[in-house]
Design an enzyme around this catalytic site. Sequence first.
Site, short mmCIF file in Angstrom:
data_model
loop_
_atom_site.label_atom_id
_atom_site.label_comp_id
_atom_site.label_asym_id
_atom_site.label_seq_id
_atom_site.Cartn_x
_atom_site.Cartn_y
_atom_site.Cartn_z
CG HIS A 1 3.49 -4.07 0.13
ND1 HIS A 1 2.94 -4.07 0.81
CD2 HIS A 1 4.35 -2.86 0.68
CE1 HIS A 1 2.13 -2.94 1.38
NE2 HIS A 1 3.10 -1.97 0.60
CE1 TYR B 1 0.60 5.90 -3.46
CE2 TYR B 1 1.61 5.24 -1.50
CZ TYR B 1 1.02 4.57 -2.31
OH TYR B 1 0.19 3.98 -2.23
CB THR C 1 -3.17 2.41 0.49
OG1 THR C 1 -2.60 1.10 -0.69
CG2 THR C 1 -2.23 0.67 1.97
#
Length: 788
Positions: free
Chosen positions: A475, A591, A604
């Site tokens: 990630h 979230y 993000t």
Amino acid sequence: MAEAHQAVAFQFTITPEGIDLQLSYQALNQIYLSGLRSWKKRVSRIRNRVIKGVYPASPSSWLFVVIAILATMYMRSDPSMGLIAKIQQHLPLSLHVSLSAQGQTMLSALVFSTLLWLSLILALRFCLKLLLSYHQWMFEQHGRVSNTTKIWVTLLRLLSSRKPLLYSYQTSLPHLPVPAIKDTLSRHLESVRPLLTDPEFERMTELTNKFESNLGNRLQRYLKLKALWATNYVSDWWEEYVYLRSRSPIMVNSNYYGMDFLYVTPTPLQAARAGNTITALLLYRRKLNREELKPSRVPGTVIPLCAAQCERMFNTTRTPGDETDVLQHWLDSEFVTVYHKGRFFRLWVYRAGRLLSPREIEYQVQRILDDSSPPQPGEEKLGALTAGERIPWSQTRKQHFSSGVNKRSLDAIERAAFFVTLDDEEQGMRGDDPEGNLDRYAKSLLHGKCYDRWFDKSFSIVIYKNGKNGLNAEHSWADAPTVAHLWEFTLATDAFQLGYTEDGHCKGEVDRSLPHPQRLLWDISSEVQTQAESSLAVARTLADDVDCHVFPFREFGKGRIKKLRVSPDAFIQISLQLAYFRDRGGFCLTYEASMTRLFREGRTETVRSCSNESSAFVRALDGGEAEEQCRHLFRLASEKHQNLYRMAMTGAGIDRHLFCLYVVSKYLGVESPFLKEVLSEPWRLSTSQTPVQQMELFDIKNHPDFISLGGGFGPVADDGYGVSYIIVGEELINFHVSSKHSCSETDSHRFGAEIRKALQDIMVVLTVDPKSSSSSKGSVKPQAKKLL
């Protein structure tokens, strides 16, 4: 070894008659072709640098400017207003001697034309940056476009008329702005109001006011100073502190997965699926290197998104450290690393500068599958080191993999284009228990056996025994939309471009003289084996605790939702709030991932989907309020969610700003009770939508079975849910739900059932209203399509 023998280009011996030189012309030819490919890539990169360096102008525009200047001079006019004469005066003395007066004038005119051309490019780029800084279009109501936005659209189209390369817009993208601290704190208070009792909210308000009046403004000044200096004031700290400094396992906690088609497996042959999948990925890398991929844009618009995350897609590995990991990226590798039944292989995918055909890669993969040699001692479970805690892996790596055969083999894994696992299991929606098999498919991609994936690689491809495939992505280097773009291309190219023969094999010819894939050699000590077993025990405990549930929702999709003039994303997010309320009896901090790629190096931002408006609607619907009142509250909640999403996209979010203020406070060595409490709040409901970005690659109407399953991730909180969803076509939404078995209050299957019921209940309420099709405001996407 055969490959070592073929690598020898020449041999010579010394005899009484002299030197006997023996050349291998085949080997020399391969060296020549490989070098030629390397030089072609260099020339291509230089050409691309020039093209994107002058964007939105073109290199040929220089010639136009030169001709225009020379033409005006021929007409005995001085377009430079005396600057050409001044340039001529300051030419080096050697040029005054060697050139005639006319030659000096021509040279001066060329210099002036070039300077004028560069100035025009800078002016155009500045104008484009100003245009891309305008975001008010996103907040305008559907069907009510202002004159300002209409003018903006026209100008943006004019400046974007040339076909751009992948990175052409990078220097024209605006920088992420730092929101006013007063606005962020006000929005934060509003976001936590539905989660707190009156006394708790009063305490939070007091804590917020103290922070704003004392420490907050001081931290804000430092943050603004960073924003002036850095390309993006968030991204480097986000990458380092959220991802790379984490010392816990990245498997499940950080890495995420992507799935194959839902209903279709293009071939049941494992080697053939591997051949096409690897080929498609390398074709994507070729397009990436040549910058032939179209820049990603806001759906339905010409507004570009930052492409910086693409740079580290291939040949990248996250290497462990004691305090922080490091992302390492190498130039193009001509091989991939393959894992099968405990053995590691280096598979060369180029020969003499030529990409092997899919059939040749299948042939090589089949050789690996047919290889019956056993793993070396400690080799089978070596990958578990990447699945466990980071500090033990870092120390083991430094002590046992820094030299010799272990270093060479580890380099082969870390420098590979990507990692491939030939799994010996069958997966997919199949058999008598398709729903249960989908859940097992998700768990397999998320963690596998905890040692048969290399979780440090930027992404790993998994090819199952029955031809199903999938990927596991690290990630820290990029977010899911970037990987989803790659995976969409791979699936579409595999199924619709490369294709298979009638008997399921890859297409193309085979050169059977290809050298065998190379086994990687190891010297794994007992200490390494002990640590691998220890890391495996940690990873298995984590993996066994994950409860995954994947289900396709077929009752309706975005087509029916959009007929109600409601944003599909808002509809789903409000449904998730209703499902959570019914599942847990209350609300939680939610979230939803939103992008900030409208800005340079943006990643993000968080949309706090649990709002006062959404909680009011949920309470009304679940409390049996009148349908008209529920519809009214839903429209308010939908509009609020859309506004929150737009604010997050345009740099006015809450959480990244607070995160950076916290980092500044740590650098200054000061404690903030407010920031400490805010950043320790658990996200019990973490959600993300997987975007479908390249609809032109999939012909859903003619091939309705070729539907993507999307992907998912593990739960963020120990007592919470992770929910990923992908809106496919007009009539299908696929959901991925995760939680932990160790929490008695969560159950992924139970929550999945609540999601289904919530979606249906809200649809029933909205479709009863005959005015619903005209009373709600539109979403971002319909508005964007109308504008651009």
